[in-house]
Design a protein around this motif. Sequence first.
Motif, PDB file in Angstrom:
ATOM      1  N   ILE A  76       0.891  -1.244  -0.033  1.00 53.14           N
ATOM      2  CA  ILE A  76      -0.005   0.052   0.033  1.00 53.14           C
ATOM      3  C   ILE A  76       1.013   1.320  -0.030  1.00 53.14           C
ATOM      4  O   ILE A  76       1.544   1.432   0.768  1.00 53.14           O
ATOM      5  N   PRO A  77       0.700   2.106  -1.028  1.00 50.11           N
ATOM      6  CA  PRO A  77       1.490   3.308  -1.156  1.00 50.11           C
ATOM      7  C   PRO A  77       0.558   4.321  -0.301  1.00 50.11           C
ATOM      8  O   PRO A  77      -0.730   4.274  -0.650  1.00 50.11           O
ATOM      9  N   GLY A  90      -8.229   7.786   4.514  1.00 49.04           N
ATOM     10  CA  GLY A  90      -8.462   6.455   3.397  1.00 49.04           C
ATOM     11  C   GLY A  90      -7.632   5.512   3.406  1.00 49.04           C
ATOM     12  O   GLY A  90      -8.278   4.254   3.393  1.00 49.04           O
ATOM     13  N   LEU A  91      -6.381   5.470   4.169  1.00 44.51           N
ATOM     14  CA  LEU A  91      -5.713   4.334   4.553  1.00 44.51           C
ATOM     15  C   LEU A  91      -6.423   3.563   5.755  1.00 44.51           C
ATOM     16  O   LEU A  91      -6.518   2.307   5.529  1.00 44.51           O
ATOM     17  N   ALA A  92      -7.062   4.114   6.576  1.00 40.73           N
ATOM     18  CA  ALA A  92      -7.623   3.624   7.674  1.00 40.73           C
ATOM     19  C   ALA A  92      -8.909   2.756   7.046  1.00 40.73           C
ATOM     20  O   ALA A  92      -9.090   1.430   7.439  1.00 40.73           O
ATOM     21  N   ALA A  93      -9.558   3.271   6.030  1.00 37.27           N
ATOM     22  CA  ALA A  93     -10.750   2.471   5.403  1.00 37.27           C
ATOM     23  C   ALA A  93      -9.994   1.336   4.953  1.00 37.27           C
ATOM     24  O   ALA A  93     -10.724   0.357   4.545  1.00 37.27           O
ATOM     25  N   ASP A  95      -4.262   0.744  -3.089  1.00 41.38           N
ATOM     26  CA  ASP A  95      -4.163   2.184  -2.786  1.00 41.38           C
ATOM     27  C   ASP A  95      -4.761   2.753  -1.808  1.00 41.38           C
ATOM     28  O   ASP A  95      -6.075   2.274  -1.428  1.00 41.38           O
ATOM     29  N   ALA A  96      -4.258   3.307  -0.828  1.00 39.98           N
ATOM     30  CA  ALA A  96      -4.913   4.169   0.400  1.00 39.98           C
ATOM     31  C   ALA A  96      -6.124   5.017  -0.305  1.00 39.98           C
ATOM     32  O   ALA A  96      -5.899   5.668  -1.069  1.00 39.98           O
ATOM     33  N   LEU A 137      -3.895  -1.525 -10.392  1.00 39.18           N
ATOM     34  CA  LEU A 137      -3.211  -2.557  -9.588  1.00 39.18           C
ATOM     35  C   LEU A 137      -3.894  -3.124  -8.403  1.00 39.18           C
ATOM     36  O   LEU A 137      -3.716  -4.240  -8.035  1.00 39.18           O
ATOM     37  N   TRP A 138      -4.782  -2.244  -7.630  1.00 40.84           N
ATOM     38  CA  TRP A 138      -5.694  -2.670  -6.799  1.00 40.84           C
ATOM     39  C   TRP A 138      -6.763  -3.619  -7.179  1.00 40.84           C
ATOM     40  O   TRP A 138      -7.101  -4.594  -6.135  1.00 40.84           O
ATOM     41  N   THR A 139      -6.732  -4.193  -8.237  1.00 42.65           N
ATOM     42  CA  THR A 139      -7.778  -5.284  -8.702  1.00 42.65           C
ATOM     43  C   THR A 139      -6.970  -6.626  -8.546  1.00 42.65           C
ATOM     44  O   THR A 139      -7.630  -7.561  -8.744  1.00 42.65           O
TER      45      THR A 139
END
Length: 326
Positions: free
Chosen positions: A25-26, A33-36, A113-114, A184-186
């Motif tokens: 995760i960048p 957003g990172l927390a979610a 991704d965050a 990428l996140w898929t």
Amino acid sequence: MADDEPLTEAQTRGLPLSEDLDILIPHYRDPEGLAASLKSIAEQTWQGEMRVVVIDDGSPDGDYAQVEKICSDFRHFYAAPLVLDRNPQNLGRPKTRNRLLGHAYARYVAWLDAGDIWYPDKLAIQFEHLLRLRFAGKDVNVIWVSCHYDWHQSGQAKPRMIQQETAGDQIQSLLVGTKLRAYLWTLLGTAEAFRIAGRFDENLPRLQDLDYFLNFVRAGGQIEVPPSRSAQCCYFKSDIGRNAREIHACYDLILRKHRPVILRYPAAVRSELGYKVKRLSERFARSNGEYLRAASYFGQAVVTSPRHSIRVLNNVLRGKRKGAGH
């Protein structure tokens, strides 16, 4: 056996059911957003061993303090290992992603991704599909498993589901970007499969996903999608703050980098790609209030591919007529 029918115990005997996974995760200036994103990882139904690696790309100290607390809470409440690293200054996403690649030690790799989220069954469905492929004799070390996803555009009331279609020429599909999109996140794949694509181009502050996908497929990689018809993650998208000139320059660089394969396609396909570059740049310029620049990109799009422009206009008018008829 149907594609969505579970494999039997006899069929999976001898195949590893428990795998280790690094989730990369960048992050930059989006603690909420990172927390979610981390919460969606914690809610995965997949039961294998996972490790999360977060690299903060030089966020201000206040944001980074929140990131440290969020990551500490994740380790404490979810009892899962999480590595947090920090760039001494903002280096940009491609450099941060290359640093993340250096942190990946597990057999399998996934990206998030965050600010974006996975739905609970995402990993379970993708690992099941990889298991199927392995059982069928496929080399999973040349395969990325993608998935359908929800696209939540800023300002829209609800997300729109985007289906990934992998049949046919995947290079052309990625370049055109209507049936198969490069995000990428898929993805889920073996670390070896990700090595096929090499490193992210650090000259591409935007659209490095597309370049990375093209590198993978051009090197012999194959993208797969599980038979599930439902979305498995959600992309939260905003055009605000996106530099249209930067988008245009990055797309132009990608087309030049992959020119040898693009030249194999008919002139109509090549003109459609040029049209797409101009229209995408026009969209970002318009969203950020650069109306003269947007008009310039739109005019360039029409000149680049008049035929495609007319087809798009006809589709828009047809949609408006249908809407007026209801």
